[in-house]
Scaffold this active site. Structure first.
Site, PDB file in Angstrom:
ATOM      1  N   HIS A  17       0.845  -1.208   0.000  1.00 28.23           N
ATOM      2  CA  HIS A  17       0.000   0.000   0.000  1.00 28.23           C
ATOM      3  C   HIS A  17       0.877   1.254   0.000  1.00 28.23           C
ATOM      4  O   HIS A  17       0.619   2.200  -0.737  1.00 28.23           O
ATOM      5  CB  HIS A  17      -0.874   0.052   1.265  1.00 28.23           C
ATOM      6  CG  HIS A  17      -1.949  -0.982   1.327  1.00 28.23           C
ATOM      7  ND1 HIS A  17      -2.158  -1.773   2.442  1.00 28.23           N
ATOM      8  CD2 HIS A  17      -2.893  -1.358   0.422  1.00 28.23           C
ATOM      9  CE1 HIS A  17      -3.189  -2.571   2.224  1.00 28.23           C
ATOM     10  NE2 HIS A  17      -3.647  -2.354   1.007  1.00 28.23           N
ATOM     11  N   LYS A  41     -15.461  -8.028   4.181  1.00 32.27           N
ATOM     12  CA  LYS A  41     -14.326  -8.365   5.050  1.00 32.27           C
ATOM     13  C   LYS A  41     -14.625  -8.202   6.529  1.00 32.27           C
ATOM     14  O   LYS A  41     -15.273  -7.231   6.934  1.00 32.27           O
ATOM     15  CB  LYS A  41     -13.120  -7.493   4.684  1.00 32.27           C
ATOM     16  CG  LYS A  41     -12.533  -7.835   3.335  1.00 32.27           C
ATOM     17  CD  LYS A  41     -11.289  -7.011   3.043  1.00 32.27           C
ATOM     18  CE  LYS A  41     -10.662  -7.430   1.716  1.00 32.27           C
ATOM     19  NZ  LYS A  41      -9.597  -6.503   1.286  1.00 32.27           N
ATOM     20  N   ARG A  90      -2.085  -6.191  -8.577  1.00 31.38           N
ATOM     21  CA  ARG A  90      -0.996  -7.143  -8.330  1.00 31.38           C
ATOM     22  C   ARG A  90      -0.843  -8.172  -9.439  1.00 31.38           C
ATOM     23  O   ARG A  90       0.240  -8.409  -9.931  1.00 31.38           O
ATOM     24  CB  ARG A  90      -1.219  -7.881  -7.001  1.00 31.38           C
ATOM     25  CG  ARG A  90      -0.774  -7.085  -5.801  1.00 31.38           C
ATOM     26  CD  ARG A  90      -1.282  -7.708  -4.557  1.00 31.38           C
ATOM     27  NE  ARG A  90      -2.732  -7.826  -4.658  1.00 31.38           N
ATOM     28  CZ  ARG A  90      -3.537  -8.011  -3.625  1.00 31.38           C
ATOM     29  NH1 ARG A  90      -3.053  -8.143  -2.428  1.00 31.38           N
ATOM     30  NH2 ARG A  90      -4.838  -8.081  -3.791  1.00 31.38           N
ATOM     31  N   SER A 128      -3.084  -7.530   2.741  1.00 32.78           N
ATOM     32  CA  SER A 128      -3.399  -7.449   4.173  1.00 32.78           C
ATOM     33  C   SER A 128      -3.813  -8.814   4.697  1.00 32.78           C
ATOM     34  O   SER A 128      -3.502  -9.181   5.830  1.00 32.78           O
ATOM     35  CB  SER A 128      -4.522  -6.442   4.409  1.00 32.78           C
ATOM     36  OG  SER A 128      -4.131  -5.159   4.009  1.00 32.78           O
TER      37      SER A 128
HETATM   38  O1  PNS Z   1      -8.633  -2.908   0.069  1.00 38.28           O
HETATM   39  P1  PNS Z   1      -9.924  -3.404  -0.533  1.00 38.28           P
HETATM   40  O2  PNS Z   1     -10.753  -4.150   0.509  1.00 38.28           O
HETATM   41  O3  PNS Z   1      -9.722  -4.220  -1.775  1.00 38.28           O
HETATM   42  O4  PNS Z   1     -10.735  -2.108  -0.955  1.00 38.28           O
HETATM   43  C1  PNS Z   1     -12.042  -2.221  -1.466  1.00 38.28           C
HETATM   44  C2  PNS Z   1     -12.792  -0.919  -1.224  1.00 38.28           C
HETATM   45  C3  PNS Z   1     -12.861  -0.612   0.266  1.00 38.28           C
HETATM   46  C4  PNS Z   1     -12.101   0.213  -1.960  1.00 38.28           C
HETATM   47  C5  PNS Z   1     -14.228  -1.120  -1.793  1.00 38.28           C
HETATM   48  O5  PNS Z   1     -14.856  -2.191  -1.120  1.00 38.28           O
HETATM   49  C6  PNS Z   1     -15.085   0.147  -1.660  1.00 38.28           C
HETATM   50  O6  PNS Z   1     -14.928   1.057  -2.435  1.00 38.28           O
HETATM   51  N1  PNS Z   1     -15.973   0.148  -0.657  1.00 38.28           N
HETATM   52  C7  PNS Z   1     -16.917   1.230  -0.471  1.00 38.28           C
HETATM   53  C8  PNS Z   1     -18.283   0.871  -1.115  1.00 38.28           C
HETATM   54  C9  PNS Z   1     -18.212   1.081  -2.614  1.00 38.28           C
HETATM   55  O7  PNS Z   1     -18.203   2.201  -3.088  1.00 38.28           O
HETATM   56  N2  PNS Z   1     -18.119  -0.015  -3.405  1.00 38.28           N
HETATM   57  C10 PNS Z   1     -17.908   0.090  -4.846  1.00 38.28           C
HETATM   58  C11 PNS Z   1     -19.172  -0.116  -5.619  1.00 38.28           C
HETATM   59  S1  PNS Z   1     -19.642  -1.808  -5.624  1.00 38.28           S
END
Ligand code: PNS
Length: 165
Positions: A17, A41, A90, A128
């Site tokens: 990150h 999660k 990745r 993570s």
């Molecule tokens: O580190 P991650 O868990 O891969 O990040 C995912 C994250 C938190 C960026 C994603 O789940 C997110 O944007 N969550 C907020 C809700 C949202 O806007 N979802 C996208 C539309 S489905």
């Protein structure tokens, strides 16, 4: 001024990150690191704790802002008048999920563009979840996370006594 949002769960922030945040800092005038809620999660740290850890790791980075947001990323971007999302990619395994997220975000907010940065080779395997799993089994994660948060991870494992993934 070009501003980008670098969203994620950051549970916890890894060296992967930080690499993406640092590269985003070079590309954009300002990078907003947004600690979001990923409903899929179960987290080790609360949003507030994750923000605290990220702030500690990015101390001195003057063009980086750490925020938390419990809602849609597309809405937060609109709220902050930001049109660029930066994410690390990745491997092929990330692609389908990230592609879906990028398209959903664009549908919700057509002004948004998602920019993918190729993860540095040394971080290809790093996530993570990998960090949490190794730490849960008593493994050493000092090569995977910033040193300043190492004790927080080990303390949380001791407190919870359970396994995180
Ligand atoms: O580190 P991650 O868990 O891969 O990040 C995912 C994250 C938190 C960026 C994603 O789940 C997110 O944007 N969550 C907020 C809700 C949202 O806007 N979802 C996208 C539309 S489905």
């Amino acid at each position: 001024m070009k501003t980008a949002i670098c969203p994620g769960s950051f549970d916890p922030v890894t060296l992967g990150h930080l690499d993406i945040i640092n590269r985003s800092r070079v590309m954009f005038d300002k990078t907003i690191v947004a600690v979001m809620v990923n409903p899929a999660k179960r987290t080790m740290f609360t949003v507030e704790e994750r923000i605290k850890l990220l702030k500690r790791c990015t101390e001195g980075m003057d063009n980086v802002e750490i925020v938390g947001f419990d809602g849609l990323l597309a809405d937060y971007a609109r709220q902050r008048d930001v049109k660029i999302i930066v994410k690390g990619l990745r491997a092929l395994s990330d692609f389908e999920y990230e592609f879906q997220q990028a398209l959903a975000n664009k549908k919700l907010n057509p002004e948004l563009e998602t920019v993918f940065l190729t993860t540095s080779a040394e971080n290809m395997f790093l996530s993570s979840s990998v960090v949490k799993q190794i730490a849960s089994f008593g493994g050493d994660v000092s090569n995977f996370v910033p040193e300043c948060i190492l004790e927080d991870i080990n303390a949380r494992i001791r407190e919870e006594g359970g396994k995180f993934s």
